[in-house]
Design a protein around this motif. Structure first.
Motif, PDB file in Angstrom:
ATOM      1  N   GLU A 166       0.829  -1.209   0.000  1.00  0.00           N
ATOM      2  CA  GLU A 166       0.000   0.000   0.000  1.00  0.00           C
ATOM      3  C   GLU A 166       0.864   1.261   0.000  1.00  0.00           C
ATOM      4  O   GLU A 166       0.589   2.214  -0.740  1.00  0.00           O
ATOM      5  CB  GLU A 166      -0.930  -0.013   1.219  1.00  0.00           C
ATOM      6  N   PHE A 167       1.916   1.272   0.829  1.00  0.00           N
ATOM      7  CA  PHE A 167       2.856   2.400   0.823  1.00  0.00           C
ATOM      8  C   PHE A 167       3.483   2.568  -0.559  1.00  0.00           C
ATOM      9  O   PHE A 167       3.668   3.691  -1.044  1.00  0.00           O
ATOM     10  CB  PHE A 167       3.972   2.182   1.855  1.00  0.00           C
ATOM     11  N   GLY A 168       3.820   1.453  -1.190  1.00  0.00           N
ATOM     12  CA  GLY A 168       4.434   1.500  -2.505  1.00  0.00           C
ATOM     13  C   GLY A 168       3.517   2.088  -3.553  1.00  0.00           C
ATOM     14  O   GLY A 168       3.932   2.943  -4.352  1.00  0.00           O
ATOM     15  N   VAL A 169       2.268   1.654  -3.562  1.00  0.00           N
ATOM     16  CA  VAL A 169       1.301   2.147  -4.541  1.00  0.00           C
ATOM     17  C   VAL A 169       1.046   3.648  -4.355  1.00  0.00           C
ATOM     18  O   VAL A 169       0.892   4.386  -5.332  1.00  0.00           O
ATOM     19  CB  VAL A 169      -0.017   1.354  -4.447  1.00  0.00           C
ATOM     20  N   GLU A 170       1.052   4.112  -3.123  1.00  0.00           N
ATOM     21  CA  GLU A 170       0.842   5.554  -2.851  1.00  0.00           C
ATOM     22  C   GLU A 170       1.901   6.415  -3.542  1.00  0.00           C
ATOM     23  O   GLU A 170       1.632   7.556  -3.928  1.00  0.00           O
ATOM     24  CB  GLU A 170       0.900   5.810  -1.345  1.00  0.00           C
ATOM     25  N   ARG A 171       3.087   5.888  -3.707  1.00  0.00           N
ATOM     26  CA  ARG A 171       4.201   6.651  -4.278  1.00  0.00           C
ATOM     27  C   ARG A 171       4.425   6.344  -5.760  1.00  0.00           C
ATOM     28  O   ARG A 171       5.332   6.886  -6.378  1.00  0.00           O
ATOM     29  CB  ARG A 171       5.482   6.325  -3.482  1.00  0.00           C
ATOM     30  N   LEU A 172       3.609   5.503  -6.323  1.00  0.00           N
ATOM     31  CA  LEU A 172       3.787   5.044  -7.697  1.00  0.00           C
ATOM     32  C   LEU A 172       3.231   6.041  -8.707  1.00  0.00           C
ATOM     33  O   LEU A 172       2.164   6.623  -8.499  1.00  0.00           O
ATOM     34  CB  LEU A 172       3.082   3.692  -7.854  1.00  0.00           C
ATOM     35  N   ASN A 173       3.973   6.246  -9.811  1.00  0.00           N
ATOM     36  CA  ASN A 173       3.480   7.091 -10.903  1.00  0.00           C
ATOM     37  C   ASN A 173       4.043   6.577 -12.223  1.00  0.00           C
ATOM     38  O   ASN A 173       4.668   5.517 -12.273  1.00  0.00           O
ATOM     39  CB  ASN A 173       3.848   8.570 -10.666  1.00  0.00           C
ATOM     40  N   GLN A 174       3.838   7.332 -13.289  1.00  0.00           N
ATOM     41  CA  GLN A 174       4.268   6.887 -14.621  1.00  0.00           C
ATOM     42  C   GLN A 174       5.778   6.891 -14.805  1.00  0.00           C
ATOM     43  O   GLN A 174       6.298   6.335 -15.776  1.00  0.00           O
ATOM     44  CB  GLN A 174       3.629   7.790 -15.696  1.00  0.00           C
ATOM     45  N   ASN A 175       6.502   7.514 -13.868  1.00  0.00           N
ATOM     46  CA  ASN A 175       7.945   7.694 -14.049  1.00  0.00           C
ATOM     47  C   ASN A 175       8.808   6.843 -13.125  1.00  0.00           C
ATOM     48  O   ASN A 175      10.028   7.000 -13.119  1.00  0.00           O
ATOM     49  CB  ASN A 175       8.304   9.171 -13.845  1.00  0.00           C
ATOM     50  N   LYS A 182       0.750  -9.135  -5.177  1.00  0.00           N
ATOM     51  CA  LYS A 182       0.003  -8.881  -6.414  1.00  0.00           C
ATOM     52  C   LYS A 182      -1.441  -8.484  -6.120  1.00  0.00           C
ATOM     53  O   LYS A 182      -1.960  -7.503  -6.691  1.00  0.00           O
ATOM     54  CB  LYS A 182       0.037 -10.129  -7.296  1.00  0.00           C
ATOM     55  N   GLU A 183      -2.097  -9.224  -5.246  1.00  0.00           N
ATOM     56  CA  GLU A 183      -3.491  -8.920  -4.905  1.00  0.00           C
ATOM     57  C   GLU A 183      -3.625  -7.533  -4.295  1.00  0.00           C
ATOM     58  O   GLU A 183      -4.542  -6.781  -4.616  1.00  0.00           O
ATOM     59  CB  GLU A 183      -4.023  -9.968  -3.917  1.00  0.00           C
ATOM     60  N   THR A 184      -2.679  -7.171  -3.428  1.00  0.00           N
ATOM     61  CA  THR A 184      -2.749  -5.873  -2.743  1.00  0.00           C
ATOM     62  C   THR A 184      -2.514  -4.719  -3.697  1.00  0.00           C
ATOM     63  O   THR A 184      -3.254  -3.712  -3.674  1.00  0.00           O
ATOM     64  CB  THR A 184      -1.725  -5.841  -1.592  1.00  0.00           C
ATOM     65  N   VAL A 185      -1.493  -4.815  -4.553  1.00  0.00           N
ATOM     66  CA  VAL A 185      -1.217  -3.695  -5.451  1.00  0.00           C
ATOM     67  C   VAL A 185      -2.342  -3.511  -6.458  1.00  0.00           C
ATOM     68  O   VAL A 185      -2.739  -2.376  -6.766  1.00  0.00           O
ATOM     69  CB  VAL A 185       0.146  -3.844  -6.169  1.00  0.00           C
ATOM     70  N   LEU A 186      -2.886  -4.600  -6.973  1.00  0.00           N
ATOM     71  CA  LEU A 186      -3.978  -4.473  -7.945  1.00  0.00           C
ATOM     72  C   LEU A 186      -5.222  -3.867  -7.319  1.00  0.00           C
ATOM     73  O   LEU A 186      -5.919  -3.053  -7.925  1.00  0.00           O
ATOM     74  CB  LEU A 186      -4.297  -5.843  -8.563  1.00  0.00           C
ATOM     75  N   LYS A 187      -5.505  -4.252  -6.089  1.00  0.00           N
ATOM     76  CA  LYS A 187      -6.662  -3.698  -5.381  1.00  0.00           C
ATOM     77  C   LYS A 187      -6.514  -2.193  -5.205  1.00  0.00           C
ATOM     78  O   LYS A 187      -7.467  -1.423  -5.386  1.00  0.00           O
ATOM     79  CB  LYS A 187      -6.791  -4.372  -4.010  1.00  0.00           C
TER      80      LYS A 187
END
Length: 449
Positions: free
Chosen positions: A406-415, A441-446
Motif C-alpha cells: 500500500e505504501f508502494g502504490v501511494e508513491r507510484l506514478n508513470q515515471n 500482487k493482490e494488494t497492489v492491484l486492489k
C-alpha cells in the motif's frame, strides 16, 4: 534392481522426497525406519499414503532408531551435521542424500544444474529445449519439485535426465556423477543451514564430484569464485562470459556465440527474458542442449517460447500502466541485485524477510544508486535500515507486506517502478515465496485499480 540392506532409514518424511523414498523402498524385502521431528498426528495424512506393514516410525523425538539401520537416506531438509547423524557415521552407518541413492539405483546419464540463483529457470528452459530429443522427451527432476527417486523406474540405461540440484541435495553425495554439470553462479546463501561459506561452497562443488575428462563442467567465468575453481576440475571445462572475448561461449545483448564450434546458439532479439542474468541462464541451457546433441533450431525455438515462472521479475498488468514487478523469488541479496540491475533509477523497493545472516553490503551499494524509496518488512527490516541511516533515500518500515504494498502504490506514478525483490526468504511471514508474491500482487492491484 536389488538392495543389499536389511534396514534402511529415511530421515525426513516430507510430502515429496520422504514419501517417494518410502514408496520406492517398499518394493524391496527390507525393514524401513522412518524418522521425523514431527509427531505422528502431524504426519497422519502422509502415513495413510503408505503401506506401514514393514515400516517402523520414530516420530517427534531424537531419531535414535536410525542407529539400528544399515543405511540412512536424507530428505533435503535434514542437515547432514545433526548429532544423531554424526553418531550414526561414527558407528559406520552410511548416510547419503536422496539424490545419491537414486543415482545408485539408476543407469541414467545426468545433466546437473546448480548455482545460487537461476537454477529453476535454467532447468526449465533446458527441459523445454530437450522436450524432443531424437523422438524422446528428456525428464526433469530434483529441486524443481520432482524427487529423482520417483522417476528412476521410467528411465532406461543411458537415457538422459536433467536434475536441478540444491546445496542441501548435494551435501551428502559420494558416488554421484554428472555427465554435464552446470554451475551458474555463486553468492553466499543458506548460511543458517551450512553455518559458513566454506561448507556451502563444498556442498555446491559436489556437482563436479567424480566427473572424468570426457565429462563437461560448464561455468560462468565472470563469477570470481567459479573462475578460480576452473583449474581444480577434472572435466572438460567450458567457460561462459559476457566480458571475456576469449571465453568458449560469448554472451552479449544480441547473441550467445559458441566459439569452439563457431556457431550462434541463441539470438536474444527473439527471446523475451529481462536482464543479463537471464540471458546467461538461457545460454547455459542452450549450451547443455547443444552438447547433448539437440539441433540449433529446436534450441532457439524453445528459448523463444519460454516464459518465466510467476514471481520471477513478473510484470503485473494494471489499468494505469504502471511498472509493477513481482520478484518474490529473490530470496537472497544477489538475486535482488540482479533484479535492480535490469531496471532504471527511481525504484520503489520492497525488501526484507527471514534473517539468514546474509551480507547485505553489496545490495546496499546498488540500492543507493537506483532506489528512491525503500520499504522494509520482516525479520531483517532493522538490520537493513541500519545500513541506510545516513542516506537520503526515503526509508519506510511496514508492519506487514500488505502495508508495504500500500505504501508502494501511494508513491507510484508513470515515471517510477514498484519492485518486490525481498533479498530474503519468506518463511518469517509466509509459507513460501509464492504466497508472498500472491499477496503482493493482490494488494497492489486492489489499490492501483
Amino acid at each position: 534392481m536389488r538392495l543389499d540392506y536389511q534396514k534402511v532409514a529415511v530421515f525426513g518424511f516430507s510430502a515429496r522426497t520422504g514419501l517417494a523414498l518410502v514408496k520406492y523402498l517398499s518394493k524391496f524385502n527390507l525393514e524401513i525406519i522412518v524418522v521425523d521431528s514431527k509427531t505422528r498426528e502431524e504426519l497422519e495424512t502422509l502415513i495413510a499414503r503408505v503401506d506401514s506393514k514393514n515400516i517402523t516410525f520414530d516420530l517427534g523425538g531424537s531419531g535414535d532408531k536410525i542407529l539400528k539401520s544399515d543405511l540412512i537416506i536424507l530428505s533435503p531438509g535434514v542437515p547432514y551435521d545433526l548429532a544423531v547423524l554424526k553418531e550414526a557415521r561414527e558407528k559406520g552407518i552410511e548416510t547419503i542424500s536422496e539424490i545419491e541413492f537414486a543415482f545408485r539405483q539408476s543407469d541414467a546419464e545426468i545433466i546437473g544444474v546448480t548455482g545460487t540463483n537461476g537454477k529453476t529457470t535454467t532447468t526449465e528452459m533446458l527441459g523445454a529445449m530437450l522436450s524432443d530429443l531424437d523422438g524422446r522427451s528428456v525428464k526433469v527432476a530434483g529441486n524443481i519439485g520432482i524427487p529423482f527417486i520417483s522417476i528412476i523406474d521410467q528411465l532406461q540405461a543411458g537415457e538422459k535426465v536433467i536434475l536441478e540440484l540444491s546445496s542441501f541435495q548435494l551435501e551428502a553425495v559420494k558416488e554421484f556423477r554428472a555427465r554435464i554439470a552446470l554451475y551458474l553462479n555463486y553468492s553466499p546463501d543458506h548460511l543458517d543451514r551450512h553455518h559458513n561459506e566454506s561448507n556451502y561452497k563444498k556442498a555446491k562443488k559436489n556437482i563436479f564430484l567424480n566427473q572424468r575428462e570426457n565429462d563437461y563442467a560448464v561455468i560462468d567465468l565472470d563469477d570470481p569464485y567459479l573462475y578460480q575453481l576452473k583449474d581444480e576440475l577434472e572435466a572438460d571445462v567450458i567457460g561462459l562470459s559476457s566480458k571475456m572475448q576469449d571465453a568458449d561461449l560469448i554472451i552479449d545483448h544480441i547473441r550467445a556465440y559458441y566459439q569452439k564450434d563457431n556457431v550462434n546458439l541463441l539470438d536474444f532479439r527473439k527471446i523475451d527474458l529481462p536482464g543479463e542474468h537471464n540471458r546467461k541462464n538461457a545460454a547455459f541451457a542452450a549450451l547443455a542442449a547443444y552438447l547433448t546433441g539437440q539441433s540449433l533450431e529446436k534450441i532457439q525455438m524453445a528459448a523463444a517460447e519460454y516464459k518465466l515462472q510467476s514471481h520471477r521479475m513478473e510484470y503485473i498488468n494494471n489499468k494505469k500502466g504502471y511498472i509493477i514487478i513481482d520478484d518474490s523469488k529473490a530470496t537472497n541479496p544477489d538475486a535482488a541485485i540482479k533484479a535492480l540491475k535490469t531496471l532504471d533509477q527511481d525504484i520503489i523497493l520492497i525488501a526484507g524477510g527471514q534473517d539468514r545472516n546474509a551480507d547485505f553490503s553489496d545490495l546496499a551499494s546498488i540500492i543507493r544508486k537506483k532506489v528512491k524509496t525503500l520499504i522494509l518488512v520482516g525479520e531483517t527490516a532493522e538490520k537493513l535500515a541500519l545500513l541506510f541511516k545516513n542516506d537520503e533515500l526515503e526509508l519506510i518500515r511496514a508492519e506487514n507486506l500488505k502495508e508495504a504494498a500500500e505504501f508502494g502504490v501511494e508513491r507510484l506514478n508513470q515515471n517510477n517502478t514498484l519492485l518486490l525483490s525481498p533479498a530474503c526468504p519468506s518463511w518469517d511471514m509466509f509459507a513460501s515465496y509464492k504466497e508472498r508474491g500472491k499477496i503482493f500482487k493482490e494488494t497492489v492491484l486492489k489499490n492501483v485499480n
